[in-house]
Enzyme design. Structure first.
Site, PDB file in Angstrom:
ATOM      1  N   LEU A   6      38.678 -33.744  30.837  1.00 58.56           N
ATOM      2  CA  LEU A   6      39.339 -34.874  30.191  1.00 58.56           C
ATOM      3  C   LEU A   6      38.523 -35.242  28.963  1.00 58.56           C
ATOM      4  CD1 LEU A   6      40.762 -38.039  31.949  1.00 58.56           C
ATOM      5  CD2 LEU A   6      39.588 -38.177  29.766  1.00 58.56           C
ATOM      6  N   GLY A   9      39.702 -39.165  22.408  1.00 65.96           N
ATOM      7  CA  GLY A   9      39.654 -39.150  20.958  1.00 65.96           C
ATOM      8  C   GLY A   9      39.939 -37.795  20.347  1.00 65.96           C
ATOM      9  N   GLY A  13      39.264 -33.991  14.129  1.00 64.65           N
ATOM     10  CA  GLY A  13      37.819 -33.801  14.100  1.00 64.65           C
ATOM     11  C   GLY A  13      37.215 -33.160  15.328  1.00 64.65           C
ATOM     12  N   SER A 138      25.332 -39.594  18.312  1.00 65.38           N
ATOM     13  CA  SER A 138      25.120 -39.372  16.889  1.00 65.38           C
ATOM     14  C   SER A 138      23.622 -39.473  16.632  1.00 65.38           C
ATOM     15  CB  SER A 138      25.848 -40.476  16.097  1.00 65.38           C
ATOM     16  OG  SER A 138      25.422 -40.543  14.765  1.00 65.38           O
ATOM     17  N   TYR A 151      27.350 -49.849  14.038  1.00 65.49           N
ATOM     18  CA  TYR A 151      27.590 -48.527  14.615  1.00 65.49           C
ATOM     19  C   TYR A 151      26.356 -48.046  15.378  1.00 65.49           C
ATOM     20  CZ  TYR A 151      28.662 -43.505  14.762  1.00 65.49           C
ATOM     21  OH  TYR A 151      28.875 -42.209  15.173  1.00 65.49           O
TER      22      TYR A 151
END
Length: 280
Positions: A6, A9, A13, A138, A151
């Site tokens: 699963l 998003g 990308g 990230s 962020y």
């Protein structure tokens, strides 16, 4: 390893590339996104690649949507073997410029979305005694970067939550991993700029010159060192299928070089200096 994956998003990308990579690897790839009507690019690529993806609605910001999607997958396939937490949203602005509502919005997608989706799949994985949870963070989860205050706060939170979960989940046969990309050239970056109007429209003069310098230097980094969504998808697949997965996967030599600075310098001074240099 195969089974049911699963992925959140997946409209574009990294998420889109990951849904395709898992399908090509023999997984039943459950590709989720907030609005399935926006899955045309995903479906078109799946057709070109000759693979099948199971497109479903899942809005990580809504607990009812997460619960409904997870329950549906478990009902249809009896298991979720891999969860890839990929859904996210960026925001560019200095702390002073960021309203509490904007901060909450960034945290909702990037942190609470990961939390609630992980929480939803864990019971079935724990009961089965197996599973992989791979969260895409990230370099912004390792380093605070100028004008990425909200962020980075969200990505740091994901890193802490997953690092705390990993040793406990392992006792139940569930492996937890983080994938930490550096610069990636996808639609995500352009989308961040569109969703951060404060950057170009209302920033105080005090920040405008610094912002311009940072955007220029960062654009150069992306142009010269940026990876593709497919590059990151391959790392995510590795984290999901390795017999003995690492906890952290830094996706490029450039990003690993930055990470090394953080790990060898407990004062943090070198990291501040690196990103300060991008301000000119």
């Amino acid at each position: 390893m195969s089974g049911v994956a699963l992925i959140t998003g997946t409209s574009s990308g990294i998420g889109l590339a990951t849904a395709i990579a898992f399908a090509k690897a023999g997984f039943r790839s459950v590709a989720t996104l907030r609005d399935p009507a926006k899955a045309d690019a995903l479906r078109e690529r799946a057709a070109r690649e000759g693979v099948a993806v199971d497109v479903r609605a899942l809005d990580v910001e809504r607990a009812d949507s997460v619960a409904s999607c997870v329950a549906g997958v478990l009902r249809d396939f009896d298991a979720i073997d891999v969860l890839v937490n990929n859904a996210g949203a960026g925001f560019v602005a200095a702390l002073e410029q960021t309203s509490e509502a904007e901060l909450r919005s960034v945290m909702e997608v990037n942190f609470f979305g990961v939390w609630r989706t992980t929480q939803a799949v864990l019971p079935a994985m724990r009961a089965a005694g197996r599973g992989r949870i791979v969260s895409v963070t990230s370099m912004g989860g390792l380093f605070g970067q100028p004008f990425n205050d909200a962020y980075c706060a969200a990505k740091f939170a994901v890193e802490g939550a997953m690092e705390a979960l990993a040793p406990v989940a392992a006792r139940f046969g569930v492996q937890v991993a983080l994938v930490e990309p550096g610069p990636v050239n996808t639609e995500f970056v352009a989308s961040v700029m569109r969703s951060s109007p404060v950057v170009t429209a209302t920033q105080p003069d005090a920040y405008s010159e610094l912002m311009a310098r940072y955007r220029a230097s960062t654009a150069n980094v992306f142009a010269t060192l940026g990876q593709t969504g497919d590059d990151i998808a391959r790392v995510i697949l590795e984290a999901a299928t390795a017999a003995q997965p690492h906890f952290r996967y830094v996706t490029s030599e450039f990003a690993r070089g930055l990470a090394a600075q953080k790990y060898v310098d407990p004062t943090g001074d070198s990291v501040v200096a690196i990103f300060g240099a991008r301000l000119g």
